[in-house]
Design a protein around this motif. Structure first.
Motif, PDB file in Angstrom:
ATOM      1  N   ASN A  96      18.043  42.718  11.470  1.00  0.00           N
ATOM      2  CA  ASN A  96      16.747  41.828  11.949  1.00  0.00           C
ATOM      3  C   ASN A  96      16.917  41.832  13.345  1.00  0.00           C
ATOM      4  O   ASN A  96      17.633  40.661  13.764  1.00  0.00           O
ATOM      5  CB  ASN A  96      16.497  40.726  11.351  1.00  0.00           C
ATOM      6  N   GLU A  97      16.490  42.612  14.225  1.00  0.00           N
ATOM      7  CA  GLU A  97      16.606  42.573  15.562  1.00  0.00           C
ATOM      8  C   GLU A  97      15.709  41.661  16.161  1.00  0.00           C
ATOM      9  O   GLU A  97      15.839  41.454  17.317  1.00  0.00           O
ATOM     10  CB  GLU A  97      16.321  44.158  16.152  1.00  0.00           C
ATOM     11  N   CYS A 131      17.810  24.964  15.831  1.00  0.00           N
ATOM     12  CA  CYS A 131      19.400  24.849  15.968  1.00  0.00           C
ATOM     13  C   CYS A 131      19.747  23.822  14.792  1.00  0.00           C
ATOM     14  O   CYS A 131      19.022  23.433  14.086  1.00  0.00           O
ATOM     15  CB  CYS A 131      19.449  24.067  17.178  1.00  0.00           C
ATOM     16  N   ARG A 132      21.031  24.039  14.542  1.00  0.00           N
ATOM     17  CA  ARG A 132      21.691  23.523  13.423  1.00  0.00           C
ATOM     18  C   ARG A 132      23.308  23.027  13.866  1.00  0.00           C
ATOM     19  O   ARG A 132      23.841  23.822  14.379  1.00  0.00           O
ATOM     20  CB  ARG A 132      22.014  24.191  12.186  1.00  0.00           C
ATOM     21  N   ALA A 133      23.327  21.677  13.561  1.00  0.00           N
ATOM     22  CA  ALA A 133      24.726  21.191  14.317  1.00  0.00           C
ATOM     23  C   ALA A 133      25.731  21.797  13.211  1.00  0.00           C
ATOM     24  O   ALA A 133      25.617  22.079  12.029  1.00  0.00           O
ATOM     25  CB  ALA A 133      24.722  19.732  14.039  1.00  0.00           C
ATOM     26  N   HIS A 134      27.101  21.948  13.802  1.00  0.00           N
ATOM     27  CA  HIS A 134      28.092  22.441  12.882  1.00  0.00           C
ATOM     28  C   HIS A 134      28.391  21.160  11.859  1.00  0.00           C
ATOM     29  O   HIS A 134      28.359  19.789  12.124  1.00  0.00           O
ATOM     30  CB  HIS A 134      29.547  22.452  13.728  1.00  0.00           C
ATOM     31  N   GLY A 135      28.718  21.442  10.673  1.00  0.00           N
ATOM     32  CA  GLY A 135      28.800  20.593   9.518  1.00  0.00           C
ATOM     33  C   GLY A 135      29.987  19.533   9.745  1.00  0.00           C
ATOM     34  O   GLY A 135      29.796  18.257   9.640  1.00  0.00           O
ATOM     35  N   VAL A 147      24.767  25.652  16.105  1.00  0.00           N
ATOM     36  CA  VAL A 147      24.254  27.091  16.220  1.00  0.00           C
ATOM     37  C   VAL A 147      22.882  27.224  16.077  1.00  0.00           C
ATOM     38  O   VAL A 147      22.069  26.368  15.388  1.00  0.00           O
ATOM     39  CB  VAL A 147      24.847  27.742  14.788  1.00  0.00           C
ATOM     40  N   CYS A 148      22.438  28.267  16.996  1.00  0.00           N
ATOM     41  CA  CYS A 148      20.862  28.273  16.941  1.00  0.00           C
ATOM     42  C   CYS A 148      20.153  29.530  16.717  1.00  0.00           C
ATOM     43  O   CYS A 148      21.069  30.759  16.971  1.00  0.00           O
ATOM     44  CB  CYS A 148      20.298  27.906  18.571  1.00  0.00           C
ATOM     45  N   ILE A 149      19.472  29.781  16.267  1.00  0.00           N
ATOM     46  CA  ILE A 149      18.628  30.953  15.931  1.00  0.00           C
ATOM     47  C   ILE A 149      17.252  31.135  16.686  1.00  0.00           C
ATOM     48  O   ILE A 149      16.378  30.313  16.719  1.00  0.00           O
ATOM     49  CB  ILE A 149      18.272  31.088  14.501  1.00  0.00           C
ATOM     50  N   ALA A 150      17.099  32.237  17.799  1.00  0.00           N
ATOM     51  CA  ALA A 150      15.903  32.318  18.589  1.00  0.00           C
ATOM     52  C   ALA A 150      15.191  33.536  17.842  1.00  0.00           C
ATOM     53  O   ALA A 150      15.864  34.645  17.920  1.00  0.00           O
ATOM     54  CB  ALA A 150      16.193  32.678  19.867  1.00  0.00           C
ATOM     55  N   ARG A 151      13.979  33.279  17.480  1.00  0.00           N
ATOM     56  CA  ARG A 151      13.144  34.541  16.988  1.00  0.00           C
ATOM     57  C   ARG A 151      12.299  35.023  18.057  1.00  0.00           C
ATOM     58  O   ARG A 151      12.034  34.487  19.067  1.00  0.00           O
ATOM     59  CB  ARG A 151      12.386  33.781  15.804  1.00  0.00           C
ATOM     60  N   GLU A 152      11.757  36.200  17.767  1.00  0.00           N
ATOM     61  CA  GLU A 152      10.815  36.972  18.772  1.00  0.00           C
ATOM     62  C   GLU A 152       9.486  36.100  19.089  1.00  0.00           C
ATOM     63  O   GLU A 152       9.225  36.137  20.263  1.00  0.00           O
ATOM     64  CB  GLU A 152      10.285  38.341  18.257  1.00  0.00           C
ATOM     65  N   GLU A 153       8.951  35.282  18.255  1.00  0.00           N
ATOM     66  CA  GLU A 153       7.926  34.573  18.525  1.00  0.00           C
ATOM     67  C   GLU A 153       8.125  33.510  19.449  1.00  0.00           C
ATOM     68  O   GLU A 153       7.321  32.635  19.762  1.00  0.00           O
ATOM     69  CB  GLU A 153       7.065  34.070  17.384  1.00  0.00           C
TER      70      GLU A 153
END
Length: 224
Positions: free
Chosen positions: A41-42, A64-68, A53-59
């Motif tokens: 999933n590019e 973001c989610r903090a470490h457990g 940890v964060c996830i950046a999507r194309e849109e």
């Protein structure tokens, strides 16, 4: 000449140290220490920091989610948290100590020895903060390189790479160390030469007609 050199060195060192301290604070909290691109999933880019940890999507959406758990983190991330927080605290302490020791600062003008000690302490705090920044950033980068070239992991598994915060942390540590070194070098005491004490001179002796030295005549009573 020496005073102007010290003033320029102090101003340059303080500017470098402040820039490094701000950059170190940014490095501590941004989730850009590691970056991961998924081949499946590019459109998604994963980034990791010390806190989340964060996830950046194309849109444009970023999640973001903090470490457990702190104890569940890898050792390099746990130590990096502590060292980066220590670096930020030492940088603030260095600012508070070095500012009154600058030549342009009016505080403690009548106490040059105290200003010198404050400047030395501030430079030492900045230098220690630089080391506390360089150590965790380099450790995380080293482990990232080892994991990237690990032959035991299949090639289809995505690999973490350097994030922008890694390079920012290296610059921050270098600026802090250089600024602290400049401040410490500019704090060396300057010894002013003490003018020699004036020598006592005796009044010149009078010369007679033949060039012989004759002492001053003493008052004698004439007897008639």
């Amino acid at each position: 000449m020496a005073g102007s050199w010290r003033a320029r060195a102090q101003a340059g060192g303080m500017l470098l140290a402040l820039l490094g301290w701000v950059s170190s604070c940014v490095t501590t909290f941004v989730p850009l220490w590691k970056s991961l691109n998924l081949d499946l999933n590019e459109l998604e880019v994963w980034t990791m920091g010390l806190w989340q940890v964060c996830i950046a999507r194309e849109e444009g959406a970023v999640e973001c989610r903090a470490h457990g758990s702190f104890l569940a983190l890898p050792p390099e991330l746990r130590v990096s948290r502590l060292l980066m927080c220590l670096s930020n605290g030492l940088g603030l302490l260095g600012c508070l100590l070095a500012a009154p020791g600058l030549e342009g600062w009016r505080a403690c003008e009548d106490k040059p020895g105290l200003k010198r000690r404050l400047l030395l302490a501030g430079g030492a705090a900045f230098g220690t903060a630089g080391m506390a920044t360089l150590a965790p950033v380099s450790w995380v980068a080293y482990n990232t390189v080892l994991d990237f070239w690990d032959n035991t992991v299949p090639d289809i598994v995505p690999r973490w790479e350097f994030g922008e915060a890694t390079f920012l942390g290296w610059f921050a540590g270098a600026f802090l160390a250089a600024g602290g070194l400049l401040l410490a070098c500019s704090a060396r005491s300057t010894r002013t030469a003490t003018p020699p004490a004036p020598t006592c001179r005796q009044p010149p002796a009078t010369r007679g007609p033949a060039g012989d030295h004759h002492p001053h005549p003493k008052n004698t009573d004439l007897v008639i």
